[in-house]
Scaffold this active site. Structure first.
Site, PDB file in Angstrom:
ATOM      1  N   ASP A 180      11.546  26.216  78.182  1.00  0.00           N
ATOM      2  CA  ASP A 180      10.287  26.910  77.917  1.00  0.00           C
ATOM      3  C   ASP A 180       9.579  27.888  79.535  1.00  0.00           C
ATOM      4  OD1 ASP A 180       9.647  28.521  75.293  1.00  0.00           O
ATOM      5  OD2 ASP A 180       8.281  29.197  77.695  1.00  0.00           O
ATOM      6  N   ILE A 181      10.141  28.563  79.813  1.00  0.00           N
ATOM      7  CA  ILE A 181       9.215  28.915  81.373  1.00  0.00           C
ATOM      8  C   ILE A 181       7.371  29.285  80.722  1.00  0.00           C
ATOM      9  CG2 ILE A 181       8.564  31.664  80.690  1.00  0.00           C
ATOM     10  CD1 ILE A 181       9.792  32.162  83.693  1.00  0.00           C
TER      11      ILE A 181
ATOM     12  N   ASN B 210      10.991  31.153  65.637  1.00  0.00           N
ATOM     13  CA  ASN B 210       9.521  32.500  65.230  1.00  0.00           C
ATOM     14  C   ASN B 210      11.262  33.279  64.104  1.00  0.00           C
ATOM     15  OD1 ASN B 210       7.647  31.076  65.514  1.00  0.00           O
ATOM     16  ND2 ASN B 210       7.822  31.405  67.591  1.00  0.00           N
TER      17      ASN B 210
ATOM     18  N   GLU C 205       9.777  37.651  70.132  1.00  0.00           N
ATOM     19  CA  GLU C 205       9.392  37.701  71.394  1.00  0.00           C
ATOM     20  C   GLU C 205      10.481  38.608  70.998  1.00  0.00           C
ATOM     21  OE1 GLU C 205       7.051  36.142  74.093  1.00  0.00           O
ATOM     22  OE2 GLU C 205       5.268  36.374  72.912  1.00  0.00           O
TER      23      GLU C 205
ATOM     24  N   HIS D 116      16.828  31.630  68.553  1.00  0.00           N
ATOM     25  CA  HIS D 116      16.143  30.452  69.002  1.00  0.00           C
ATOM     26  C   HIS D 116      15.460  29.429  68.348  1.00  0.00           C
ATOM     27  CE1 HIS D 116      13.278  33.724  70.112  1.00  0.00           C
ATOM     28  NE2 HIS D 116      12.662  32.707  70.319  1.00  0.00           N
TER      29      HIS D 116
ATOM     30  N   HIS E  78      12.725  26.816  69.198  1.00  0.00           N
ATOM     31  CA  HIS E  78      11.677  25.934  69.635  1.00  0.00           C
ATOM     32  C   HIS E  78      12.392  24.433  69.971  1.00  0.00           C
ATOM     33  CE1 HIS E  78       9.273  29.711  71.818  1.00  0.00           C
ATOM     34  NE2 HIS E  78       9.936  30.041  70.150  1.00  0.00           N
TER      35      HIS E  78
HETATM   36  P1  5GP Z   1       9.388  33.588  70.097  1.00  0.00           P
HETATM   37  O1  5GP Z   1       8.034  34.328  71.043  1.00  0.00           O
HETATM   38  O2  5GP Z   1      10.036  34.357  70.405  1.00  0.00           O
HETATM   39  O3  5GP Z   1       9.518  32.601  69.231  1.00  0.00           O
HETATM   40  O4  5GP Z   1       9.601  33.255  71.964  1.00  0.00           O
HETATM   41  C1  5GP Z   1       9.773  33.269  73.003  1.00  0.00           C
HETATM   42  C2  5GP Z   1       9.814  32.182  73.829  1.00  0.00           C
HETATM   43  O5  5GP Z   1      11.035  32.420  75.533  1.00  0.00           O
HETATM   44  C3  5GP Z   1       8.513  31.823  74.876  1.00  0.00           C
HETATM   45  O6  5GP Z   1       8.095  30.941  73.981  1.00  0.00           O
HETATM   46  C4  5GP Z   1       8.201  32.000  75.844  1.00  0.00           C
HETATM   47  O7  5GP Z   1       7.932  31.344  76.719  1.00  0.00           O
HETATM   48  C5  5GP Z   1      10.058  32.473  76.275  1.00  0.00           C
HETATM   49  N1  5GP Z   1      10.593  33.063  77.309  1.00  0.00           N
HETATM   50  C6  5GP Z   1      10.179  34.336  77.429  1.00  0.00           C
HETATM   51  N2  5GP Z   1      10.848  35.037  79.090  1.00  0.00           N
HETATM   52  C7  5GP Z   1      12.101  33.782  79.504  1.00  0.00           C
HETATM   53  C8  5GP Z   1      12.145  33.482  80.368  1.00  0.00           C
HETATM   54  O8  5GP Z   1      12.708  34.316  81.344  1.00  0.00           O
HETATM   55  N3  5GP Z   1      12.678  31.986  80.850  1.00  0.00           N
HETATM   56  C9  5GP Z   1      12.755  30.691  79.815  1.00  0.00           C
HETATM   57  N4  5GP Z   1      12.980  29.988  79.928  1.00  0.00           N
HETATM   58  N5  5GP Z   1      11.422  30.852  79.258  1.00  0.00           N
HETATM   59  C10 5GP Z   1      11.490  32.386  78.315  1.00  0.00           C
END
Ligand code: 5GP
Length: 113
Positions: free
Chosen positions: A31-32, A88, A96, A101, A103
């Site tokens: 995760d970034i 999520n 987002e 995905h 985590h």
């Molecule tokens: P969500 O909030 O959708 O469950 O998680 C999305 C995750 O994707 C977040 O933890 C965010 O940090 C990660 N993320 C978003 N954009 C990127 C990216 O361009 N590269 C990587 N490696 N992770 C990303």
């Protein structure tokens, strides 16, 4: 495959990511914006926009995602100390990216939920 979100671009190596594992079904990358010392994401290579959209035909894929999460947890040395899986789904959970995905978080004692 359409590349209409960032995760599809990561799968297709159109943008850089710290890819930890990839096969014909799944991709795993760091995760970034990590929320724990170890924080990686396990995603299907095919487009499934959210957990709500999994179908019966995806059961082997979802089982594979879980197995790969465990495999990478071993590689990241959090298998024995423990780790947490989070999915999520939709707005109230804070999803987002509209691509399923998992985590995987670990590497420290996580707060109870
Ligand atoms: P969500 O909030 O959708 O469950 O998680 C999305 C995750 O994707 C977040 O933890 C965010 O940090 C990660 N993320 C978003 N954009 C990127 C990216 O361009 N590269 C990587 N490696 N992770 C990303």
């Amino acid at each position: 495959m359409k590349e209409n979100n960032i995760f599809q671009k990561i799968i297709n190596k159109k943008i850089p990511a710290d890819i930890l594992y990839q096969d014909e079904k799944v991709t795993v990358f760091s995760d970034i914006n990590p929320k724990a010392p170890v924080h990686f994401l396990v995603i299907p290579n095919k487009i499934i926009t959210s957990l709500n959209k999994i179908e019966k035909k995806d059961k082997n894929l979802v089982f594979h995602m879980l197995n790969i999460a465990i495999l990478i947890a071993k590689k990241k040395k959090i298998y024995n100390t423990g780790y947490r899986l989070i999915i999520n789904c939709n707005n109230h959970a804070g999803q987002e990216i509209n691509h399923l995905h998992i985590h995987v978080l670990g590497g420290k004692r996580l707060k109870s939920i």
